[in-house]
Design a protein around this motif. Structure first.
Motif, mmCIF file in Angstrom:
data_model
loop_
_atom_site.group_PDB
_atom_site.id
_atom_site.type_symbol
_atom_site.label_atom_id
_atom_site.label_comp_id
_atom_site.label_asym_id
_atom_site.label_seq_id
_atom_site.Cartn_x
_atom_site.Cartn_y
_atom_site.Cartn_z
ATOM 1 N N SER A 262 105.947 87.892 -40.727
ATOM 2 C CA SER A 262 106.453 88.958 -41.603
ATOM 3 C C SER A 262 105.625 90.229 -41.512
ATOM 4 O O SER A 262 106.037 91.260 -42.050
ATOM 5 N N GLY A 263 104.463 90.177 -40.868
ATOM 6 C CA GLY A 263 103.618 91.363 -40.777
ATOM 7 C C GLY A 263 102.934 91.719 -42.081
ATOM 8 O O GLY A 263 102.599 92.891 -42.288
ATOM 9 N N GLU A 264 102.693 90.729 -42.949
ATOM 10 C CA GLU A 264 102.062 90.989 -44.242
ATOM 11 C C GLU A 264 100.718 90.281 -44.327
ATOM 12 O O GLU A 264 100.462 89.303 -43.619
ATOM 13 N N MET A 265 99.860 90.782 -45.197
ATOM 14 C CA MET A 265 98.581 90.151 -45.492
ATOM 15 C C MET A 265 98.381 90.116 -46.993
ATOM 16 O O MET A 265 98.964 90.919 -47.742
ATOM 17 N N CYS A 266 97.561 89.159 -47.449
ATOM 18 C CA CYS A 266 97.273 89.027 -48.863
ATOM 19 C C CYS A 266 95.944 88.299 -49.009
ATOM 20 O O CYS A 266 95.404 87.742 -48.045
ATOM 21 N N ILE A 267 95.427 88.303 -50.241
ATOM 22 C CA ILE A 267 94.178 87.614 -50.560
ATOM 23 C C ILE A 267 94.402 86.816 -51.835
ATOM 24 O O ILE A 267 94.931 87.341 -52.823
ATOM 25 N N PHE A 268 93.996 85.543 -51.809
ATOM 26 C CA PHE A 268 94.137 84.685 -52.985
ATOM 27 C C PHE A 268 93.001 83.674 -52.978
ATOM 28 O O PHE A 268 92.314 83.461 -51.966
ATOM 29 N N SER A 269 92.797 83.050 -54.129
ATOM 30 C CA SER A 269 91.773 82.020 -54.264
ATOM 31 C C SER A 269 92.444 80.658 -54.329
ATOM 32 O O SER A 269 93.672 80.552 -54.382
ATOM 33 N N ASP A 270 91.610 79.610 -54.338
ATOM 34 C CA ASP A 270 92.180 78.272 -54.424
ATOM 35 C C ASP A 270 92.481 77.862 -55.854
ATOM 36 O O ASP A 270 92.882 76.720 -56.099
ATOM 37 N N SER A 271 92.259 78.773 -56.788
ATOM 38 C CA SER A 271 92.598 78.516 -58.188
ATOM 39 C C SER A 271 93.251 79.768 -58.750
ATOM 40 O O SER A 271 93.212 80.834 -58.143
ATOM 41 N N GLY A 272 93.824 79.657 -59.910
ATOM 42 C CA GLY A 272 94.514 80.803 -60.502
ATOM 43 C C GLY A 272 95.994 80.779 -60.216
ATOM 44 O O GLY A 272 96.499 79.959 -59.437
ATOM 45 N N HIS A 288 96.768 91.518 -36.900
ATOM 46 C CA HIS A 288 95.641 90.850 -37.570
ATOM 47 C C HIS A 288 94.338 91.197 -36.844
ATOM 48 O O HIS A 288 94.334 91.447 -35.627
ATOM 49 N N PRO A 289 93.212 91.182 -37.541
ATOM 50 C CA PRO A 289 91.963 91.699 -36.969
ATOM 51 C C PRO A 289 91.113 90.672 -36.237
ATOM 52 O O PRO A 289 89.971 90.977 -35.885
ATOM 53 N N PHE A 290 91.612 89.468 -35.981
ATOM 54 C CA PHE A 290 90.791 88.397 -35.427
ATOM 55 C C PHE A 290 91.006 88.290 -33.917
ATOM 56 O O PHE A 290 92.138 88.389 -33.428
ATOM 57 N N ILE A 291 89.915 88.064 -33.206
ATOM 58 C CA ILE A 291 89.937 87.851 -31.759
ATOM 59 C C ILE A 291 89.259 86.518 -31.493
ATOM 60 O O ILE A 291 88.139 86.278 -31.940
ATOM 61 N N MET A 292 89.948 85.650 -30.765
ATOM 62 C CA MET A 292 89.451 84.307 -30.491
ATOM 63 C C MET A 292 88.903 84.236 -29.075
ATOM 64 O O MET A 292 89.584 84.613 -28.108
ATOM 65 N N LEU A 293 87.678 83.755 -28.942
ATOM 66 C CA LEU A 293 87.054 83.513 -27.644
ATOM 67 C C LEU A 293 87.282 82.053 -27.286
ATOM 68 O O LEU A 293 86.854 81.150 -28.015
ATOM 69 N N ARG A 294 87.964 81.808 -26.179
ATOM 70 C CA ARG A 294 88.356 80.454 -25.798
ATOM 71 C C ARG A 294 87.594 80.047 -24.539
ATOM 72 O O ARG A 294 87.570 80.781 -23.559
#
Length: 645
Positions: A262-272, A288-294
């Protein structure tokens, strides 16, 4: 008409995203990835034995040696990042962008963070880096002449003004712990991921006071752990064990979730009951800002394998073998069989004494050869002690790291050709990793520049290296780096630099350029600067060089224009001579491919008279006897004379 899908509410999205995280955690645990990665880390750090020790045990940490041999081979040097424009009009901007990204990589410690990810890449098989933008500003009090305590008083309230100071306005790169990254379990590679998330464990109090989060949601965040690392989870009903612990000592897990579909991002906790940051469009133009070294990809599996997974059984076998050898040496002790009736107490004391040159009295008339005899000892075959060398050879063969790369001197004498073949085979595997590292550095550099193009607010200054290695300061804004660029890393710039090899290569270049230098095709000053700077690391080679002296003017240059080209005095009547600097007519005709011109008075084919050996008078025979370089010089001289015409 097609049916329109109902739009999901935030509550439905939160439940879905939490289910994704929970499923990814259970999948990693069931597949044994968490245990495997922790075991690989323990192999590297030297915690290779499991359970309590029943005795002395030896540990020969070859895993530590293997990683620390490969790591400097691929990422010890600071990379030289090259920037190439995709459009002709961005050529000047590419030069500025290249200087900026190389300065940022050094000044903002990007190399340090990237090296940490490379170590994860070697040990666990993969590593993660994250690129983002950091903007930090804080207020500053102006017009305060007194101390801080006085400025806080009511009498100075009207004279104090607040000014926002920008502390940081730049892109950043950081290493992310692979244990804290969760991906779509259905994906087999990075391109198939539908979502990716990063877990961060933060103190509960920090989360409650973070102004970036929703005020209503952050107040309901509860603890999920009572230590930053490990699995000391908080019980659902905090009992007496945690009754005295305050919320300052509690931690909660925060998830930064990127929905790639969907091209969306969000932030949440494991509670609440809600999002700390509601789903919004991804802020970065590259996703997304992550780069994976394989490292070593395994067909059909998302996570690759690292260097230590293949040699883990051999490492344990080596430890057990060396432990057995040590225990056998400890059990080895010489014992003697003695006839008890042949010695009294004093004799037995002297027999067991460590003193030298003592007399041991023997009772009776027993044969001395039968009084004391050595007890037969069980000796292991010598082949048992060669198992350690066999295991080390297997480790070198599996890991691809030879004894030459480890810096060890081999016991087997090899020829230079054999040693070169072994070194090249090891370098081939290192070269593969080097290409992968350079490609990932180029991706990181591309993300950093795109972040600056998108979020840079004001002007910044960077230090670049100008001519003569002198520093030049450049002030720029986002317009200076706007455009589309391709990023590459100069091959071998991250590998260790062998100074002796560099000098040999520079001197070999000088030897190879000698024929061209003699022909006048080489700029000797530039060649000398290259040898001094590249071969010997001299920063300012121009300081050691001086300009070549100017050639003295020829006499013909000093004549008046009306006298130039006239024959010298006393030689006006001499005919048959070639013009000054010219060629004989017969040689010129031969070089031009025409029929030879025989000089007046010479019979064709007759020998040339002279004090030297007699040769045929044909000009072809004369030209055949000349060296090739002389013929080239004659031809060049002839062409130079014909050019003005």
């Amino acid at each position: 008409m097609g049916l329109l899908m109902a739009r999901k509410s935030n509550a439905d999205k939160l439940a879905l995203y939490r289910n994704h995280i929970d499923y990814a955690q259970r999948w990693r645990s069931n597949e044994g990835y968490d245990t495997l990665w922790q075991r690989m880390v323990n192999l590297y750090r030297g915690r290779q034995y499991r359970g309590a020790a029943m005795g002395d045990r030896l540990l020969v940490n070859i895993c530590f040696s293997t990683i620390n041999t490969l790591l400097p081979s691929v990422s010890i040097g600071r990379p030289k990042i090259n920037v190439n424009p995709r459009k002709p009009e961005d050529g000047d901007k590419a030069i500025v962008t290249e200087s900026i990204i190389n300065y940022w990589w050094q000044h903002y410690d990007c190399q340090f963070e990237f090296q940490r990810a490379v170590k994860d890449y070697l040990i666990m098989g993969h590593g993660w880096v994250k690129t983002g933008y950091r903007f930090v500003e804080e207020s500053k009090l102006d017009n305060i002449d007194s101390s801080a305590d006085e400025a806080a008083g009511p009498e100075t309230t009207d004279d104090v003004e607040s000014e926002l100071i920008i502390r940081e306005d730049r892109p950043f790169l950081e290493r992310v712990d692979p244990m804290e990254m969760f991906v779509d379990p259905d994906a087999q590679n990075v391109d198939e991921m539908r979502w990716v998330a990063q877990r961060t464990r933060r103190p509960v109090e920090d989360v409650k006071n973070d102004q970036r989060y929703s005020a209503a949601v952050r107040k309901n965040v509860g603890p999920s752990s009572y230590q930053k690392y490990g699995n000391l989870l908080a019980p659902s009903n905090i009992g007496s064990a945690y009754a005295d612990q305050s919320m300052i000592e509690a931690y909660c897990d925060i998830y930064e979730y990127y929905d790639i579909d969907s091209g969306e991002m969000c932030i949440f906790s494991d509670s609440g009951d809600g999002f700390l940051i509601k789903p919004t469009k991804m802020p970065y133009t590259f996703g997304h800002p992550f780069i994976m070294l394989r490292n070593y990809d395994i067909p059909g599996f998302f996570y690759p394998m690292g260097e230590l997974e293949a040699i883990e059984p051999l490492q344990h076998e080596l430890n057990e073998t060396r432990t057995q050898m040590m225990n056998h040496r400890k059990r080895y002790s010489r014992k003697w069989l003695a006839l008890e009736s042949a010695f009294d107490d004093f004799g037995r004391t002297m027999l067991a004494s460590d003193d030298d040159n003592v007399i041991v009295p023997v009772k009776g008339s027993e044969n001395l050869n039968n009084v004391v005899v050595p007890m037969p000892a069980l000796i292991n075959p010598p082949e048992f002690y060669n198992q350690s060398a066999l295991i080390l050879n297997d480790i070198d063969r599996v890991s691809g790291v030879s004894e030459y790369q480890r810096g060890a001197i081999p016991e087997t004498t090899r020829t230079a050709r054999e040693a070169s073949i072994i070194a090249e085979s090891g370098n081939a595997r290192v070269a593969e990793k080097l290409v992968a590292i350079e490609n990932n550095i180029a991706r990181c550099a591309s993300n950093l520049i795109m972040l600056a193009q998108q979020f840079l607010t004001g002007e910044q200054t960077v230090r670049i290296v100008g001519t003569e290695s002198a520093p030049v300061w450049l002030t720029f804004d986002k317009d200076y780096i706007s455009g589309e660029f391709d990023f590459t890393v100069e091959a071998g710039s991250t590998a260790p630099r062998n100074e002796a090899f560099r000098r040999d290569m520079a001197l070999q270049m000088v030897s190879a350029m000698q024929p061209f230098a003699q022909a006048g095709l080489v700029n000797l000053e530039k060649l000398a600067e290259y040898v001094l700077s590249i071969g010997f690391g001299v920063k300012n080679p121009g300081n050691f060089l001086q300009s070549a002296p100017q050639a003295a003017p020829q006499p013909n240059d000093q004549m008046p224009p009306e006298m130039q080209g006239m024959p010298p005095e006393g030689m006006e009547g001499m005919e048959g001579m070639p013009p000054e600097g010219g060629l004989p007519p017969e040689l010129m005709a031969m070089l031009q491919g025409g029929p030879p011109q025989v000089p007046t008075g010479m019979i064709p084919g007759a020998p040339i008279q002279g004090p030297g050996p007699q040769t045929q008078g044909s000009p072809a025979g004369i030209l055949d006897s000349l060296p090739p370089e002389v013929l080239q010089a004659l031809l060049a001289q002839m062409q130079g004379q014909q050019a003005p015409m």
